[in-house]
Design an enzyme around this catalytic site. Structure first.
Site, short mmCIF file in Angstrom:
data_model
loop_
_atom_site.label_atom_id
_atom_site.label_comp_id
_atom_site.label_asym_id
_atom_site.label_seq_id
_atom_site.Cartn_x
_atom_site.Cartn_y
_atom_site.Cartn_z
N ILE A 28 -0.85 19.17 -0.96
CA ILE A 28 -1.20 18.60 0.34
C ILE A 28 -1.83 19.66 1.24
O ILE A 28 -2.85 19.43 1.88
CB ILE A 28 0.05 17.99 1.02
CG1 ILE A 28 0.55 16.81 0.19
CG2 ILE A 28 -0.24 17.58 2.46
CD1 ILE A 28 1.77 16.10 0.74
N GLY A 65 0.83 -1.22 0.00
CA GLY A 65 0.00 0.00 0.00
C GLY A 65 0.85 1.26 0.00
O GLY A 65 0.57 2.22 -0.69
N GLY A 66 1.91 1.25 0.82
CA GLY A 66 2.82 2.40 0.83
C GLY A 66 2.15 3.68 1.30
O GLY A 66 1.06 3.67 1.88
N VAL A 67 2.82 4.80 1.04
CA VAL A 67 2.31 6.11 1.48
C VAL A 67 0.92 6.35 0.89
O VAL A 67 0.01 6.80 1.58
CB VAL A 67 3.28 7.23 1.05
CG1 VAL A 67 2.66 8.60 1.27
CG2 VAL A 67 4.59 7.12 1.82
N ARG A 76 7.98 17.09 -0.79
CA ARG A 76 8.45 15.77 -0.38
C ARG A 76 9.79 15.51 -1.03
O ARG A 76 10.10 16.10 -2.06
CB ARG A 76 7.45 14.68 -0.81
CG ARG A 76 6.05 14.89 -0.25
CD ARG A 76 5.11 13.76 -0.70
NE ARG A 76 5.54 12.46 -0.25
CZ ARG A 76 5.20 11.91 0.92
NH1 ARG A 76 4.40 12.55 1.75
NH2 ARG A 76 5.64 10.72 1.27
N GLY A 96 1.15 26.19 0.27
CA GLY A 96 -0.13 26.20 -0.45
C GLY A 96 -0.08 25.33 -1.69
O GLY A 96 -0.49 25.75 -2.77
N GLY A 97 0.46 24.10 -1.53
CA GLY A 97 0.52 23.15 -2.64
C GLY A 97 -0.60 22.13 -2.52
O GLY A 97 -1.60 22.35 -1.84
N ASP A 152 8.38 7.81 -6.83
CA ASP A 152 8.89 9.08 -6.28
C ASP A 152 10.41 9.09 -6.15
O ASP A 152 11.03 10.14 -6.16
CB ASP A 152 8.29 9.35 -4.89
CG ASP A 152 6.82 9.68 -4.93
OD1 ASP A 152 6.22 9.58 -6.02
OD2 ASP A 152 6.26 10.04 -3.88
N HIS A 181 -25.11 14.27 -22.97
CA HIS A 181 -25.78 15.47 -22.45
C HIS A 181 -26.79 15.04 -21.41
O HIS A 181 -27.46 14.05 -21.60
CB HIS A 181 -26.50 16.18 -23.61
CG HIS A 181 -27.30 17.36 -23.14
ND1 HIS A 181 -26.72 18.57 -22.83
CD2 HIS A 181 -28.64 17.50 -22.92
CE1 HIS A 181 -27.67 19.41 -22.43
NE2 HIS A 181 -28.84 18.78 -22.48
#
Ligand code: NAD
Length: 466
Positions: free
Chosen positions: A190, A46-48, A277, A187-188, A317, A449
């Protein structure tokens, strides 16, 4: 789990790290017939992303959506009493979501005969790893090939350590309580996602961002649609402001802000540091194995995702930006295929970026800013959502769809959206870019539509007819 059969001493493929890059590579490599060992300290893969990132934050953002829709529905004639938030129940629901997803990944690993070792690994040579299991036992694993997928961790402000009052995203997602006041530093992605979640749960949220705007890297016309709404949800958004000092006290955290007007102090119950990060490359013995790192700290990889040691791959990452789970999936497919003898190349035309705020922002391909900075000729077509039937029936009138095209060829260079559900809609833009579609192709594609997807079609209709 498969480990109980005994810790293996040899494997064809060792995968280090069980996040989206690692488990995806391990599963695909096993499907391709390789004998795979996956090493990660957690009980299940699962990780982060699943334990401390994408999934828990989306669960909290769903709570935020329910709260704000209930409050705003008074405008359309349906009123609810103010919500009562049972934070323990919210936390256990979020944890159940995580447990279901990670548990399912564990079962999938076992079905695919991926051997799992709960522990951490370190290279002791170009073909060997030292594995320290979570219960402290040490063993050695010889591998023919390896895939590194150890991800990233939050950056802290210099001199600060996480504590009960000073949180990174990990602490914020644990959801110990709902602080009366919360300062979000950064203000990114996350900061804005978690700031929105805490604001909906009842915290008074302030955001401090050192640059001149939220979400650097995203086009300003999209950000301004989001900012209009955040200005109402947050107590303050301080731009061009630095955090000069942070002092943790018994009753709160006092922060010294500096901007062009001078400096001032304010005390908050908690702060959340979300200033980026960085890749996790320490403690892995990369030097011992001969694996090179670039000047930004990422493991150097080629188009096949091979490191400077060709039998060792790196994905996710740890390997490059953008630090996004779906980019890790793409790289993992390439690395696993090559480990199994293929000749795959990682060369996406478009990696979507989604900020899951309300409204959501999503884009892919070139941003308008990037396209212009490259000195290209650019034609944009912008469609505000207020004229879209579906937007109004959702009780909203905010949103914007933008197509960025090459005026000479008509080719789409980028697609960008802000509005509710933008994160789902961007998939059409990604496919269009991968298929080298033109604005004309979008215009000749019949869209359902009434849906928000029609904004892509309408924006394409606004382009000159080729
Ligand atoms: P980010 O790079 O998105 O934003 C960090 C912000 O902090 C930037 O705006 C930066 O200017 C600001 N900043 C840096 N130092 C500061 C300081 N000292 N004071 C005030 N502001 C400062 O980083 P993040 O929000 O921490 O997210 C990290 C990464 O995680 C993202 O780049 C993204 O790849 C990934 N992520 C993605 C999603 C998603 O896909 N929805 C969600 C969360 C995180």
């Amino acid at each position: 789990m498969a480990e109980s059969a005994g810790t293996p001493v040899k494997t064809q493929l060792a995968v280090i790290g069980g996040g989206p890059g690692g488990y995806h590579a391990a599963f695909y490599a096993a499907d391709l017939g390789l004998q795979v060992v996956l090493i990660d300290p957690a009980e299940n893969p699962g990780g982060v992303c699943l334990y401390r990132g994408c999934i828990p934050s989306k669960a909290l953002l769903h709570v935020a959506k329910v709260v704000s829709e209930a409050a705003e529905s008074a405008d359309i004639g349906v009123s609810f009493a103010a919500p009562e938030i049972d934070i323990d129940k919210v936390r256990s629901w979020k944890n159940e979501v995580i447990a279901k997803l990670t548990g399912a990944l564990g079962m999938q690993a076992d079905r695919k005969n991926v051997t799992r070792i709960r522990g951490t690994a370190k290279f002791t040579g170009p073909h060997t790893l030292q594995v320290i299991s979570v219960d402290g036992a040490e063993s050695s694993l010889e591998f023919e090939q390896a895939i590194l997928a150890t991800g990233s961790r939050p950056v802290m402000l210099p001199g600060l350590k996480p504590s009960a009052r000073i949180m990174t995203s990990t602490g914020a997602l644990d959801l110990d309580d709902v602080p009366a006041s919360l300062l979000v530093v950064g203000g990114g992605y996350i900061g804005l996602e978690l700031g929105s979640a805490y604001a909906a749960l009842g915290s008074e949220v302030s955001v401090v961002e050192m640059t001149g705007g939220l979400l650097p890297g995203c086009d300003r016309d999209l950000v301004s649609v989001l900012k209009r709404r955040l200005d109402k949800k947050f107590k303050a958004i301080m731009l061009n402001t630095k955090v000069a000092a942070v002092a943790e006290e018994k009753d709160g955290v006092t922060v010294t802000f500096e901007d062009k007007k001078g400096s001032r102090n304010e005390t908050f119950a908690k702060i959340l540091v979300a200033v980026g990060r960085r890749p996790v490359t320490d403690g892995l013995g990369l030097k011992t194995a001969g694996i090179a790192i670039d000047d930004k700290g990422f493991v150097k990889v080629d188009a096949q995702r091979r490191t400077s040691v060709p039998r060792i791959f790196a994905v996710g990452d740890i390997a490059s930006e953008p630090m996004l789970a779906h980019k890790a999936y793409g790289e993992a497919d390439v690395a696993a295929e090559n480990a199994a003898g293929g000749k795959a190349v990682y060369d996406p035309r478009a990696i979507p970026a989604v900020v899951f705020t309300d409204p959501e922002i999503a884009w892919c391909g070139l941003t308008e800013t990037e396209a212009r900075a490259q000195g290209r000729k650019v034609r944009t077509s912008k469609l505000p959502w207020r004229g879209n039937g579906r937007t109004l029936t959702l009780g909203r009138d905010d949103g914007l769809t933008k197509l960025i095209t090459d005026p000479e060829t008509g080719l789409l260079l980028g697609v960008a959206l802000v509005g509710p559900g933008a994160g789902e809609l961007i998939a059409e833009g990604v496919l269009a870019l991968e298929m080298a579609a033109t604005g004309k192709d979008l215009r000749h594609t019949i869209h359902p539509h009434p849906t928000l997807s029609e904004t892509l079609y309408e924006a394409a209709r606004m382009l000159p007819r080729e």
